[in-house]
Design a protein around this motif. Structure first.
Motif, PDB file in Angstrom:
ATOM      1  N   ILE A 129      52.371   2.897  58.017  1.00 21.14           N
ATOM      2  CA  ILE A 129      53.535   2.929  57.121  1.00 21.14           C
ATOM      3  C   ILE A 129      54.496   4.023  57.568  1.00 21.14           C
ATOM      4  O   ILE A 129      55.708   3.825  57.667  1.00 21.14           O
ATOM      5  CB  ILE A 129      53.083   3.182  55.660  1.00 21.14           C
ATOM      6  N   GLY A 188      48.507  -4.242  50.213  1.00 17.20           N
ATOM      7  CA  GLY A 188      49.739  -3.549  49.866  1.00 17.20           C
ATOM      8  C   GLY A 188      50.297  -2.759  51.044  1.00 17.20           C
ATOM      9  O   GLY A 188      51.499  -2.750  51.300  1.00 17.20           O
ATOM     10  N   THR A 191      51.856  -5.190  53.494  1.00 17.94           N
ATOM     11  CA  THR A 191      53.158  -5.651  52.992  1.00 17.94           C
ATOM     12  C   THR A 191      54.243  -4.609  53.251  1.00 17.94           C
ATOM     13  O   THR A 191      55.346  -4.918  53.702  1.00 17.94           O
ATOM     14  CB  THR A 191      53.079  -5.898  51.470  1.00 17.94           C
ATOM     15  N   LEU A 192      53.905  -3.363  52.963  1.00 13.76           N
ATOM     16  CA  LEU A 192      54.880  -2.285  53.100  1.00 13.76           C
ATOM     17  C   LEU A 192      55.312  -2.109  54.559  1.00 13.76           C
ATOM     18  O   LEU A 192      56.509  -1.941  54.853  1.00 13.76           O
ATOM     19  CB  LEU A 192      54.274  -0.997  52.548  1.00 13.76           C
ATOM     20  N   ARG A 195      55.450  -4.357  56.845  1.00 16.54           N
ATOM     21  CA  ARG A 195      56.383  -5.450  57.158  1.00 16.54           C
ATOM     22  C   ARG A 195      57.753  -5.218  56.516  1.00 16.54           C
ATOM     23  O   ARG A 195      58.784  -5.436  57.145  1.00 16.54           O
ATOM     24  CB  ARG A 195      55.823  -6.779  56.648  1.00 16.54           C
ATOM     25  N   LEU A 228      50.347   5.618  44.289  1.00 15.30           N
ATOM     26  CA  LEU A 228      51.241   4.504  43.949  1.00 15.30           C
ATOM     27  C   LEU A 228      50.981   3.301  44.856  1.00 15.30           C
ATOM     28  O   LEU A 228      51.385   2.196  44.538  1.00 15.30           O
ATOM     29  CB  LEU A 228      52.700   4.942  44.036  1.00 15.30           C
ATOM     30  N   LYS A 229      50.318   3.531  45.987  1.00 10.95           N
ATOM     31  CA  LYS A 229      49.954   2.409  46.859  1.00 10.95           C
ATOM     32  C   LYS A 229      48.687   1.699  46.362  1.00 10.95           C
ATOM     33  O   LYS A 229      48.265   0.715  46.952  1.00 10.95           O
ATOM     34  CB  LYS A 229      49.728   2.901  48.299  1.00 10.95           C
ATOM     35  N   ILE A 253      47.892   0.989  42.870  1.00 12.70           N
ATOM     36  CA  ILE A 253      47.929   0.623  41.457  1.00 12.70           C
ATOM     37  C   ILE A 253      47.063  -0.610  41.204  1.00 12.70           C
ATOM     38  O   ILE A 253      46.400  -0.726  40.182  1.00 12.70           O
ATOM     39  CB  ILE A 253      49.385   0.388  40.999  1.00 12.70           C
TER      40      ILE A 253
END
Lengths: 362, 362
Positions: free
Chosen positions: B122, B146, B149-150, B152, B353-354, B356
């Motif tokens: 990330i 997650g 996804t981030l 990308r 927060l990654k 949740i």
């Protein structure tokens, strides 16, 4: 430091020795009138460096404030991004919570009650947690699942209601003895936290920019900036307040409506953090925007999504609601409301890490 | 400033005028030998305030560094939490990425290649994005959804492989002309970013603590601290290096194993950010821990979950992997390795927060 509540509607004034969030005479929002305010930087870290102008003891902190300010070279020459999403719980709300919860403790509160569509609830839950007092948070059923999970994980009691308005009504009704209603859209102490952003921009840049562009719903950040910049003007530390540009979302554009006439559209699908109708301080919000020489504008969802993707593809992990500030900047630039030589701060208010689940869908 | 690569295994030395991540002679990890290092604070913000000791031009920044340091009164009197999870992409990795990507740009790279189980991917994706160069990130299939996804959403090309080891192998093999392999576990420039944490702790506290406790897998933060504190010792700015306590997770405890004998357990289910086997700099990691008078320890998943919940219920939104630093502190305290009067910094490395999506399940 003598502190009084003064009603922004009827002018009723009373010494601020206990917790009030609403005028006991007319029900209007209260302002704080602080006598003998003087400004010096303190030895504390973060937001509490501005302790000399905050009318609360620094009792609670999670490290809020002094978020990064970065030059945004991919925009105009003088543009900065202010990364408020890097506050402890991922939004600028932490400035307000730190001060409001500190004050609630000072007044002896054993529990706090809040209504929120997400970020404010997370923030209040976290600051209550670190203060070791209880939090009860009312949210509309359709608030993002992730935000609800987070509020529970922070140890708060979460209560779901049928709508955002209902959340507010039930929250206020529920407040018991030794409990206080935070109500960030009403709370005058909360604004004493958000006003520190004005001080911080001056501290970080060395002077104030020509304009500040920010997402606006209930106006807590807009009014904080207005209060802060006016205090700095009063101290003679600056000689003008930057133009404040309030960017709103479709379906929740009361401020825009009051200035330019109604803007009716179906409610936003993506800017969930900005879904506030009839903000209690609307008159003050109009005054802040027009008084600073700024304006209100509305960004629709398709522009929002484009701006969101642009920010992500530049490495800024913000929430969709924050992206409208960038759309607003683009619009103001193309309308010549701001020039490419203007020094502009674009405020990115909330963290995209709370929205990873929807990133793959847009 | 004269900069050389020196192999940590065979001692081969060569001037650092182009990108290398591995010794061309023996394949060992490279160190940087920097002549004429002098320390002054610069006018830049964040991590780049330590620019004078960073052997790279400050070409890229997302506002990394100068994360909050908060007193943790619910622990011992002298304990601090260092909130590295409030870095721009939610982990301490941003320190390394800012410097490594700046250096890659300086050397003319048009694309960067990385393998990662999440946070480093990330971070590298975000810094490549802000530098306007391409990023290709290899991750094991079982990396958290997650995080994939981030990566990308930040505009990087994401390639899934069968395992963490395979990700590394394929990434290295794929590197083409004008591309550089970041390989944070190998990269000597990355450590020049993480070393700033040592400078920053001195800057924020005014002196160095007795001990620093941190989660450790590939050792990028541990070795950064070791380099940074030793440089400060060399400048005469401190007179001892704090004891470095490396906390590892079950199933991935090579450092502990090398010091205390094998610790075999089924692999962790929750500390996904720490799932690294055979870290290339293991020998140096042993040296940092023992050389500082610290130690390595292992935390199991049940203790991890308890510590994670404790931190959340205090308002600290960290990832599960970070929570083992708190467990480590508790264990060191109960074993009298640290006293309740010791000044201790506990490093919270990554954002919750990654995570949740899993909070509601534990």
């Amino acid at each position: 430091m003598k502190i009084e509540y003064r009603c922004s509607r009827c002018g009723y004034t009373i010494e601020a020795t206990s917790w009030l969030w609403q005028c006991p005479k007319c029900g209007g929002p209260l302002d704080l009138v602080i006598e003998g305010l003087k400004f010096t930087l303190s030895e504390y870290r973060g937001l509490w460096r501005f302790s000399s102008v905050i009318p609360a003891k620094p009792l609670v902190s999670l490290g809020e404030g002094f978020t990064p300010l970065v030059k945004a070279d991919f925009l105009g020459k003088g543009s900065y991004l202010k990364l408020e999403y890097l506050n402890p719980t991922g939004s600028f709300k932490d400035r307000g919570s730190a001060v409001a919860i500190s004050k609630a403790l000072e007044f002896g509160a054993k529990a706090v009650v809040e209504d929120s569509s997400g970020n404010a609830g997370i923030s209040v839950a976290a600051y209550a947690a670190t203060a070791s007092i209880k939090a009860r948070i009312y949210v509309p059923k359709d608030a993002p699942e992730g935000k609800k999970t987070l509020i529970r994980s922070l140890g708060a009691e979460l209560i779901e209601t049928s709508s955002r308005t209902e959340a507010s009504r039930v929250a206020i009704k529920s407040v018991g003895p030794n409990e206080v209603y935070i109500g960030h859209a009403w709370n005058p102490w909360f604004l004493q936290g958000t006003k520190t952003l004005a001080y911080e921009l001056l501290n970080q840049i060395g002077h104030v920019p020509n304009a500040v562009i920010l997402p606006v719903s209930a106006g807590t950040l807009l009014l904080g900036l207005w209060i802060g910049f006016n205090e700095l003007l009063g101290f003679g530390l600056i000689n003008k307040v930057p133009r404040l540009y309030a960017v709103q979302t479709q379906g929740f554009a009361d401020l825009y409506g009051r200035i330019h006439g109604e803007y009716s559209k179906e409610p936003t699908k993506f800017a969930d953090a900005l879904r506030v109708s009839n903000p209690p301080r609307l008159g003050q919000m109009v005054n802040a925007v027009t008084g600073s020489g700024g304006d209100a504008l509305v960004i629709e969802d398709d522009e929002l999504l484009q701006a969101w993707k642009t920010l992500l593809k530049r490495g800024y992990i913000v929430e969709p609601s924050s992206a409208i500030a960038l759309s607003g900047y683009m619009k103001l630039l193309s309308n010549n409301y701001i020039g490419s030589d203007d020094e502009v701060v674009i405020i990115l208010t909330g963290s995209g890490l709370k929205y990873i689940d929807i990133m793959s869908k847009v």
